[in-house]
Design a protein around this motif. Structure first.
Motif, mmCIF file in Angstrom:
data_model
loop_
_atom_site.group_PDB
_atom_site.id
_atom_site.type_symbol
_atom_site.label_atom_id
_atom_site.label_comp_id
_atom_site.label_asym_id
_atom_site.label_seq_id
_atom_site.Cartn_x
_atom_site.Cartn_y
_atom_site.Cartn_z
ATOM 1 N N VAL A 78 43.488 18.917 -8.673
ATOM 2 C CA VAL A 78 42.251 18.842 -9.450
ATOM 3 C C VAL A 78 42.541 19.038 -10.930
ATOM 4 N N ASP A 79 41.946 18.177 -11.736
ATOM 5 C CA ASP A 79 41.988 18.366 -13.186
ATOM 6 C C ASP A 79 40.590 18.114 -13.737
ATOM 7 N N ALA A 80 40.482 17.936 -15.050
ATOM 8 C CA ALA A 80 39.158 17.829 -15.665
ATOM 9 C C ALA A 80 38.399 16.595 -15.188
ATOM 10 N N GLU A 81 39.122 15.546 -14.795
ATOM 11 C CA GLU A 81 38.451 14.289 -14.448
ATOM 12 C C GLU A 81 38.379 13.988 -12.957
ATOM 13 N N GLN A 82 39.296 14.542 -12.186
ATOM 14 C CA GLN A 82 39.431 14.026 -10.821
ATOM 15 C C GLN A 82 39.837 15.123 -9.845
ATOM 16 N N LEU A 83 39.351 14.971 -8.608
ATOM 17 C CA LEU A 83 39.778 15.840 -7.509
ATOM 18 C C LEU A 83 40.311 14.949 -6.391
#
Ligand SMILES: [Fe+2]
Length: 273
Positions: free
Chosen positions: A251-256
């Motif tokens: 997981v990051d700021a844009e996508q899981l």
């Protein structure tokens, strides 16, 4: 990028304990070996509860050295089969366990909050008024990306035995597997929807994902054995042909991203992921 392994529902008892065609100890042993053999590092392992079958001291004594083999840190949610006091003392090493084992910590700039949803009576989940208040305080619109964790599903899963409970001849009916106050949970988390990356849980012994009201909900499969949870299914049904498994979450700021990784059961020939 935050990466973690999500495991759940190990149900350790004796080394020989078996149910539904599954053995809990060798299956967890195989899962731990697979996690340790991943060709990259994860930030932590998340266990969403039911480490033990009966919450007994000897079960945690069995679990402790086995789970200590993991090469990554591990965090636990308390499950309905667990003993919260023993879990905190024996597996986490806390000298003064909490009545409810709730935790908040940070990793890779994200906030992870784990809530103890066991009601101390049966397999239905419950958050206390104080826990719901803590959840409301946590779930503000602004802040770091947020991940919520608990043992019980806080959303219906389109399977009657999970959502409503089930009947067994000559016994009192079993209640729902859900968090009893899941609507209150969802109302509490709604303000944080924009920064909430996902809600992770176990208890249902099946990989299960739900998108509801702008929030992603994700159950890990069991390291012990899976139960079928199809639409219209009125009672839990073991699926001994299905392997132990874990979820790998990035997981990051844009996508899981969630990958399910099946693990070859000892003495059973099944494909690994
Ligand atoms: Fe459970």
């Amino acid at each position: 990028m935050l990466r973690f392994v999500h495991i759940s529902d190990s149900h350790l008892s004796t080394p020989q304990y078996a149910n539904y065609g599954h053995q809990s100890y060798p299956n967890l042993e195989a899962v731990i070996e697979a996690i340790n053999n991943l060709p990259f590092a994860v930030d932590f392992v998340l266990h969403t509860g039911d480490v033990a079958q009966n919450g007994a001291p000897e079960e945690y004594a069995l679990a402790k050295p086995l789970l200590a083999r993991l090469r990554f840190p591990i965090y636990y949610a308390n499950g309905n089969h667990d003993n919260a006091d023993l879990l905190q003392r024996e597996l986490v090493g806390l000298q003064q366990p909490s009545e409810r084992y709730d935790q908040v910590f940070s990793a890779q700039g994200m906030q992870i909050a784990i809530f103890d949803s066991a009601n101390r009576r049966d397999h239905t989940g419950l958050l206390t008024a104080a826990q719901l208040e803590a959840l409301r305080r946590l779930c503000t619109p602004e802040g770091a990306p947020l991940i919520l964790v608990l043992h019980h599903p806080p959303v219906p899963l389109d399977a009657p035995w999970i959502d409503q409970g089930w009947a067994v001849p000559n016994r009192p009916p079993y209640g729902s597997m859900l968090l009893a106050n899941w609507q209150a949970f969802q109302a509490a988390i709604a303000p944080a929807r924009q920064r909430l990356r996902g809600v992770f849980f176990g208890h249902v012994h099946h990989a299960h994902q739900v998108w509801h009201d702008g929030v992603f909900y994700c159950a890990a499969p069991s390291t012990f054995g899976q139960l079928a949870s199809y639409p219209g299914q009125l009672a839990p049904q073991p699926t001994p042909e299905q392997p132990a498994a874990f979820n790998l979450v990035s997981v990051d700021a844009e996508q899981l991203t969630v990958r399910q990784c099946a693990v070859r059961r000892p003495n059973v020939h099944l494909a690994a992921c």
